[in-house]
Design an enzyme around this catalytic site. Sequence first.
Site, PDB file in Angstrom:
ATOM      1  N   GLU A   1     -12.050  -2.123   2.912  1.00 25.79           N
ATOM      2  CA  GLU A   1     -12.988  -1.518   2.507  1.00 25.79           C
ATOM      3  C   GLU A   1     -12.969  -1.805   1.271  1.00 25.79           C
ATOM      4  O   GLU A   1     -12.114   0.239   1.394  1.00 25.79           O
ATOM      5  CB  GLU A   1     -13.631  -0.866   3.063  1.00 25.79           C
TER       6      GLU A   1
ATOM      7  N   CYS B   1     -19.306   2.097  -3.608  1.00 30.59           N
ATOM      8  CA  CYS B   1     -18.347   1.076  -3.541  1.00 30.59           C
ATOM      9  C   CYS B   1     -19.851   0.249  -3.444  1.00 30.59           C
ATOM     10  O   CYS B   1     -19.689  -1.455  -3.864  1.00 30.59           O
ATOM     11  CB  CYS B   1     -17.839   1.080  -2.351  1.00 30.59           C
TER      12      CYS B   1
HETATM   13  P1  NAP Z   1      -6.897   4.580  -4.034  1.00 27.26           P
HETATM   14  O1  NAP Z   1      -5.822   4.986  -5.079  1.00 27.26           O
HETATM   15  O2  NAP Z   1      -6.749   3.084  -3.120  1.00 27.26           O
HETATM   16  O3  NAP Z   1      -6.770   5.449  -2.884  1.00 27.26           O
HETATM   17  C1  NAP Z   1      -7.605   5.389  -2.068  1.00 27.26           C
HETATM   18  C2  NAP Z   1      -6.837   6.234  -0.383  1.00 27.26           C
HETATM   19  O4  NAP Z   1      -5.561   6.026   0.124  1.00 27.26           O
HETATM   20  C3  NAP Z   1      -6.682   8.519  -1.165  1.00 27.26           C
HETATM   21  O5  NAP Z   1      -7.290   8.483   0.198  1.00 27.26           O
HETATM   22  C4  NAP Z   1      -5.162   7.732  -1.421  1.00 27.26           C
HETATM   23  O6  NAP Z   1      -4.555   9.010  -0.822  1.00 27.26           O
HETATM   24  C5  NAP Z   1      -5.343   6.838  -0.427  1.00 27.26           C
HETATM   25  N1  NAP Z   1      -3.225   6.997  -1.098  1.00 27.26           N
HETATM   26  C6  NAP Z   1      -3.105   5.791  -1.872  1.00 27.26           C
HETATM   27  N2  NAP Z   1      -1.945   5.151  -1.833  1.00 27.26           N
HETATM   28  C7  NAP Z   1      -1.635   5.121  -0.576  1.00 27.26           C
HETATM   29  C8  NAP Z   1      -0.139   4.863   0.060  1.00 27.26           C
HETATM   30  N3  NAP Z   1       0.636   4.773  -0.754  1.00 27.26           N
HETATM   31  N4  NAP Z   1      -0.379   5.187   1.640  1.00 27.26           N
HETATM   32  C9  NAP Z   1      -1.558   5.994   2.219  1.00 27.26           C
HETATM   33  N5  NAP Z   1      -2.636   6.223   1.313  1.00 27.26           N
HETATM   34  C10 NAP Z   1      -2.438   6.146   0.357  1.00 27.26           C
HETATM   35  O7  NAP Z   1      -8.208   4.535  -4.376  1.00 27.26           O
HETATM   36  P2  NAP Z   1      -9.573   5.438  -4.571  1.00 27.26           P
HETATM   37  O8  NAP Z   1      -9.284   5.066  -6.519  1.00 27.26           O
HETATM   38  O9  NAP Z   1      -9.747   6.282  -4.132  1.00 27.26           O
HETATM   39  O10 NAP Z   1     -11.013   4.794  -4.628  1.00 27.26           O
HETATM   40  C11 NAP Z   1     -11.270   3.593  -5.091  1.00 27.26           C
HETATM   41  C12 NAP Z   1     -11.429   2.278  -5.267  1.00 27.26           C
HETATM   42  O11 NAP Z   1     -12.311   2.327  -3.665  1.00 27.26           O
HETATM   43  C13 NAP Z   1     -12.851   1.690  -6.230  1.00 27.26           C
HETATM   44  O12 NAP Z   1     -12.089   0.917  -6.235  1.00 27.26           O
HETATM   45  C14 NAP Z   1     -13.569   1.433  -5.272  1.00 27.26           C
HETATM   46  O13 NAP Z   1     -14.033  -0.222  -5.468  1.00 27.26           O
HETATM   47  C15 NAP Z   1     -13.083   1.176  -3.973  1.00 27.26           C
HETATM   48  N6  NAP Z   1     -14.269   2.029  -2.898  1.00 27.26           N
HETATM   49  C16 NAP Z   1     -14.599   0.737  -1.776  1.00 27.26           C
HETATM   50  C17 NAP Z   1     -15.334   1.406  -0.825  1.00 27.26           C
HETATM   51  C18 NAP Z   1     -16.081   0.766   0.166  1.00 27.26           C
HETATM   52  O14 NAP Z   1     -16.011   0.646   1.317  1.00 27.26           O
HETATM   53  N7  NAP Z   1     -15.534  -0.846   0.008  1.00 27.26           N
HETATM   54  C19 NAP Z   1     -15.343   2.808  -1.046  1.00 27.26           C
HETATM   55  C20 NAP Z   1     -15.140   3.597  -1.831  1.00 27.26           C
HETATM   56  C21 NAP Z   1     -14.877   3.110  -2.836  1.00 27.26           C
HETATM   57  P3  NAP Z   1      -4.715   9.985  -3.224  1.00 27.26           P
HETATM   58  O15 NAP Z   1      -5.780  11.105  -2.680  1.00 27.26           O
HETATM   59  O16 NAP Z   1      -3.212  11.160  -1.806  1.00 27.26           O
HETATM   60  O17 NAP Z   1      -4.055   9.494  -3.453  1.00 27.26           O
END
Ligand code: NAP
Length: 521
Positions: A256, A295
């Site tokens: 997602e 999102c």
């Molecule tokens: P993110 O930086 O990709 O982080 C998401 C999750 O991934 C966090 O729990 C993060 O952990 C983890 N993560 C990061 N690097 C990783 C790795 N190498 N291995 C395993 N896990 C890893 O995204 P975000 O900034 O939190 O979220 C924002 C984005 O999410 C937005 O672009 C939004 O569109 C999208 N979003 C989508 C939905 C949907 O349902 N489609 C819902 C909400 C948000 P840490 O926090 O520990 O870094």
Amino acid sequence: MKTLSSYLKGAWVCGQGKGATLHNATTEEPIAEASTEGLDMAGALDWARTVGGPALRKLSFAERGAICKKLADAIVAHRDELLLLGMANAGNTRSDAKFDVDGASATFAYYAELCKSLGDAHYLVDGEPIPLGRSSRLSGQHVLVSRVGVAVHINAFNFPAWGLAEKAATAIAAGMPFVAKPATSTALLAQRMFEVMLQSGALPDGSAQLICGSVGDLFDHLGAQDVVAFTGSSDTAAKLRGHRRVLEKGIPVNVEADSLNVAIAGPDLEPGAPTYDLFLSCVVKELTQKAGQKCTAIRRIFVKAEQVDTVVADLTDRLSQHKVGAPTLDEVTIGPLSTAQQKADALAGIAKLAQEAKIVFGGPDKLTLHGADASKGYFVMPTLLCATDGDALKAVHSHEVFGPVATVIPYRDGAHVIALAGRGEGGLVASVYSDDKQFLQEMALGLAPFHGRVCLGSEKVAGAFIPPGTVMPHLLHGGPGRAGGGTELGGTRGMLLYMQRTALQGFGPYLEGLASVGKKL
Ligand code: NAP
């Protein structure tokens, strides 16, 4: 300062070293730390596979539903405490925190009912028997059984409660143990909610574990029966999908990710009409709720060229009634973004969009705060932009600004607006507002290839309409392309990620006997 522990192999454990720091989004004060350094991720996966999986699979759907019911009740019983954590850590207003926490309990409650309706069965039956020869002696039957691995749930920062719950509920319903990893920056609420879930006594040993902090080497130990469900940015999604172990073992990864959701005002809308009012209120709700950090928030607003000025004036009027500031104040409707990085990204994103579209409300230099110190906190003013030529836009169709930001774009006719919406290359939700049946039908089918959900707002449903940004457990959540291609929720549809669909071939009456003990999809 609180140290956030993880729950692995039946015990609360802390990693070594200082770890990451969590902040109060309004005051920037450090409020907790989380580290997973040195924690036994391989052991945690093993515990889930050998203890949690068998315990859950032994239970019928109805018994798994009873677990979900207890989890929903436990969250409801601790609601006030959880709301306060959301307000402090994630910068939520009370109303925003309710959206997250009540969404969590409601999703567990929904899956409790769904599982109850699936009864004593342990597996699902997909379709009718299929004769494979001239007689019915040899036939085929599709069934769905629980995978015998562990589900790894990685969540985004914006829904620490609901994000954990929606994945947990579907995995439990499907009979699969999970390891949840909330985003570290807002893990305070997720950790406490998980603790409340554990204390309910509903979760069998090994069925639920929690990682607060980095996943460490967890992915290196995934196996062929495991599953990953990820919510977050497409950059991280691409890394996880391309992980060596994921590729080698063929591990399903449900994603997602980003989305440039659209709202379309029909050409028939007249100012003052109930459907026009519905359109305005949905757009403003999606721009302001959770400070636009959803999102499913509306990012692109399509309006017939000759209606643009009226719509901009009406949206501006409604937006100016909102107050940005300390989320604890009753009069404040928009709190801060969750982290310093999110604020920096949102401001950079507005600057990028402003190269293509004009800022008509808000903007980085127009911040007025209520009850908060302007030198602190991750506040962003709600910002509306307006473009003149939808076809010439690039960033507006491709760059998701994850904050209270949207752009009004003119369109000519139905075919034009469908083409412009498609420029987002796949989204979670589109909403259309019109009382013209033909236009609604054209939009429903034209937008469907690009979206996981299409909401059709009209006078007939104006009183009961649910804003498009609200994800319902009954309906699919996910979208193609940029949105990640994932499917979550949607009743039994969300459970399919955690189940293997297998075609059985054999003696017809034997297969009929087997099918009669399962539950038809
Ligand atoms: P993110 O930086 O990709 O982080 C998401 C999750 O991934 C966090 O729990 C993060 O952990 C983890 N993560 C990061 N690097 C990783 C790795 N190498 N291995 C395993 N896990 C890893 O995204 P975000 O900034 O939190 O979220 C924002 C984005 O999410 C937005 O672009 C939004 O569109 C999208 N979003 C989508 C939905 C949907 O349902 N489609 C819902 C909400 C948000 P840490 O926090 O520990 O870094």
